[in-house]
Design a protein around this motif. Structure first.
Motif, PDB file in Angstrom:
ATOM      1  N   VAL A 198     -42.881  14.393   3.189  1.00 40.44           N
ATOM      2  CA  VAL A 198     -43.555  14.546   4.237  1.00 40.44           C
ATOM      3  C   VAL A 198     -43.948  16.229   4.292  1.00 40.44           C
ATOM      4  CG1 VAL A 198     -43.532  14.943   6.833  1.00 40.44           C
ATOM      5  CG2 VAL A 198     -42.623  12.696   5.752  1.00 40.44           C
ATOM      6  N   LEU A 199     -43.180  16.998   4.052  1.00 42.04           N
ATOM      7  CA  LEU A 199     -43.264  18.443   4.111  1.00 42.04           C
ATOM      8  C   LEU A 199     -44.394  18.958   3.265  1.00 42.04           C
ATOM      9  CD1 LEU A 199     -42.249  21.394   5.414  1.00 42.04           C
ATOM     10  CD2 LEU A 199     -40.748  21.047   3.395  1.00 42.04           C
ATOM     11  N   PHE A 200     -44.276  18.352   2.055  1.00 43.71           N
ATOM     12  CA  PHE A 200     -45.387  18.775   0.926  1.00 43.71           C
ATOM     13  C   PHE A 200     -46.841  18.709   1.539  1.00 43.71           C
ATOM     14  CE2 PHE A 200     -48.610  17.697  -2.353  1.00 43.71           C
ATOM     15  CZ  PHE A 200     -48.223  18.881  -3.056  1.00 43.71           C
ATOM     16  N   HIS A 201     -47.103  17.738   2.352  1.00 48.66           N
ATOM     17  CA  HIS A 201     -48.626  17.278   2.909  1.00 48.66           C
ATOM     18  C   HIS A 201     -48.396  18.101   4.235  1.00 48.66           C
ATOM     19  CE1 HIS A 201     -49.580  14.443   0.376  1.00 48.66           C
ATOM     20  NE2 HIS A 201     -48.312  13.734   0.272  1.00 48.66           N
ATOM     21  N   ALA A 202     -47.566  18.574   4.969  1.00 45.70           N
ATOM     22  CA  ALA A 202     -47.589  19.095   6.277  1.00 45.70           C
ATOM     23  C   ALA A 202     -47.789  20.516   6.067  1.00 45.70           C
ATOM     24  CB  ALA A 202     -46.218  19.231   6.855  1.00 45.70           C
ATOM     25  N   THR A 203     -47.469  21.396   4.857  1.00 47.10           N
ATOM     26  CA  THR A 203     -47.596  22.602   4.466  1.00 47.10           C
ATOM     27  C   THR A 203     -48.850  22.848   3.540  1.00 47.10           C
ATOM     28  OG1 THR A 203     -46.103  22.395   2.812  1.00 47.10           O
ATOM     29  CG2 THR A 203     -45.172  23.191   4.930  1.00 47.10           C
ATOM     30  N   LEU A 228     -41.060  17.726 -10.109  1.00 50.27           N
ATOM     31  CA  LEU A 228     -41.908  17.818 -11.047  1.00 50.27           C
ATOM     32  C   LEU A 228     -43.295  17.256 -10.574  1.00 50.27           C
ATOM     33  CD1 LEU A 228     -40.052  17.048 -14.353  1.00 50.27           C
ATOM     34  CD2 LEU A 228     -40.825  19.255 -13.664  1.00 50.27           C
ATOM     35  N   GLU A 229     -43.473  16.147  -9.983  1.00 54.22           N
ATOM     36  CA  GLU A 229     -44.604  15.517  -9.360  1.00 54.22           C
ATOM     37  C   GLU A 229     -45.105  16.382  -8.288  1.00 54.22           C
ATOM     38  OE1 GLU A 229     -45.871  11.665  -6.455  1.00 54.22           O
ATOM     39  OE2 GLU A 229     -43.777  11.686  -7.355  1.00 54.22           O
ATOM     40  N   LEU A 230     -44.329  16.963  -7.234  1.00 51.62           N
ATOM     41  CA  LEU A 230     -44.988  17.875  -6.399  1.00 51.62           C
ATOM     42  C   LEU A 230     -45.344  19.260  -6.953  1.00 51.62           C
ATOM     43  CD1 LEU A 230     -42.572  17.544  -3.407  1.00 51.62           C
ATOM     44  CD2 LEU A 230     -44.609  16.156  -3.677  1.00 51.62           C
ATOM     45  N   ALA A 231     -44.538  19.394  -7.934  1.00 54.17           N
ATOM     46  CA  ALA A 231     -45.236  21.169  -8.633  1.00 54.17           C
ATOM     47  C   ALA A 231     -46.697  20.520  -9.260  1.00 54.17           C
ATOM     48  CB  ALA A 231     -44.260  21.231  -9.560  1.00 54.17           C
ATOM     49  N   GLY A 232     -46.695  19.427  -9.870  1.00 56.20           N
ATOM     50  CA  GLY A 232     -48.166  19.027 -10.624  1.00 56.20           C
ATOM     51  C   GLY A 232     -49.353  19.039  -9.707  1.00 56.20           C
ATOM     52  N   LYS A 233     -48.851  18.030  -8.573  1.00 60.30           N
ATOM     53  CA  LYS A 233     -49.901  18.201  -7.535  1.00 60.30           C
ATOM     54  C   LYS A 233     -50.270  19.443  -6.624  1.00 60.30           C
ATOM     55  CE  LYS A 233     -48.814  13.518  -5.868  1.00 60.30           C
ATOM     56  NZ  LYS A 233     -48.360  12.598  -4.615  1.00 60.30           N
ATOM     57  N   ALA A 234     -49.172  20.378  -6.456  1.00 55.34           N
ATOM     58  CA  ALA A 234     -49.563  21.648  -5.978  1.00 55.34           C
ATOM     59  C   ALA A 234     -50.475  22.508  -7.013  1.00 55.34           C
ATOM     60  CB  ALA A 234     -48.254  22.446  -5.754  1.00 55.34           C
ATOM     61  N   LEU A 235     -50.409  22.263  -8.334  1.00 59.42           N
ATOM     62  CA  LEU A 235     -51.007  23.077  -9.372  1.00 59.42           C
ATOM     63  C   LEU A 235     -52.421  22.514  -9.378  1.00 59.42           C
ATOM     64  CD1 LEU A 235     -48.511  23.146 -12.362  1.00 59.42           C
ATOM     65  CD2 LEU A 235     -49.165  25.239 -10.699  1.00 59.42           C
TER      66      LEU A 235
END
Length: 254
Positions: A198-203, A228-235
């Motif tokens: 949730v936090l990944f999308h909220a920020t 690793l998945e969230l890091a990849g999406k952020a990149l």
């Protein structure tokens, strides 16, 4: 030229780096590099739980110096990383310093002189490893007002808390919520997975995204995969940087 407000960045920090965690930290760095993160902020404990000073471990010193030469940065992260329990701790303080941090809120309520002594010694220990930290980040992000004043007066350029990055040089505080996982119990791991999704999308609209990793995270496959998945999406829309590099960019960008 890309304007300052059009840019977005990612800082991945690895907490509790020491000779005790060097092997797992190395594994984390290798996995992050495969995911595209080649720069991180390494939060180094000079004498982790009183179990060995970094300045006396030549292998660790060489490894840390090499990591910094490769683009990572070393950040002073407390000194022992422990806050001994005190008989006069009230209920609220016990919750914060024992339950929340498992006794590791070292700089939570240190007096200024005691904090400055540990800061100066920590800086000397890192210098013996061939690195000069620009930043200080307290264990569990718990930095009391007296200790923060000691950090600023000691000449550190910045500190962070879980929801902010404070630039002492520029006199600015930037809002940025770090993602972090708790793995001490099964219910904590399950809650962390749900919360960080949730936090990944909220920020996602914030200029700076932050991912905070602790070495025990890598012992739990589901946690490791999500990080690793969230890091990849952020990149996909952000540039990986260190805290020091990010603040330097802010100070010098138009």
């Amino acid at each position: 030229m890309q304007k300052r407000h059009d840019r977005k960045e990612l800082v991945v920090s690895i907490h509790d780096v020491s000779p005790l965690t060097r092997e797992r930290t190395g594994a984390i760095l290798r996995d992050l590099a495969l995911a595209g993160v080649h720069k991180t902020s390494l939060l180094v404990i000079p004498d982790h739980h009183h179990r060995g000073n970094i300045s006396l471990d030549s292998g660790f010193a060489d490894w840390l110096s090499g990591a910094c030469s490769a683009g990572h940065e070393a950040v002073l992260h407390g000194y022992y990383h422990l806050r001994p329990a005190r008989g006069d701790d009230g209920a609220v303080k016990r919750v914060i310093t024992r339950s929340y941090t498992a006794g590791e809120g070292e700089f939570f309520d240190l007096e200024k002189a005691a904090a400055r002594s540990l800061l100066d010694q920590g800086r000397r220990d890192l210098a013996a490893c061939g690195v000069a930290p620009a930043g200080f980040i307290a264990p569990a992000w718990l930095l009391g007002p007296d200790a923060e004043e000691a950090v600023r007066e000691a000449g550190f350029q910045y500190t962070t808390r879980i929801s902010t990055v404070k630039d002492f040089l520029a006199g600015q505080t930037h809002r940025s919520r770090s993602q972090v996982w708790s793995v001490r119990a099964a219910w904590r791991r399950a809650s962390s997975l749900a919360w960080n999704h949730v936090l990944f999308h909220a920020t996602s609209d914030l200029r700076l995204a932050r991912i905070g990793i602790h070495p025990p995270d890598w012992d739990h496959p589901a946690i490791r995969r999500q990080i690793l998945e969230l890091a990849g999406k952020a990149l996909a829309g952000r540039e990986p940087m260190t805290y020091h590099g990010w603040l330097n960019r802010l100070r010098t960008s138009p």
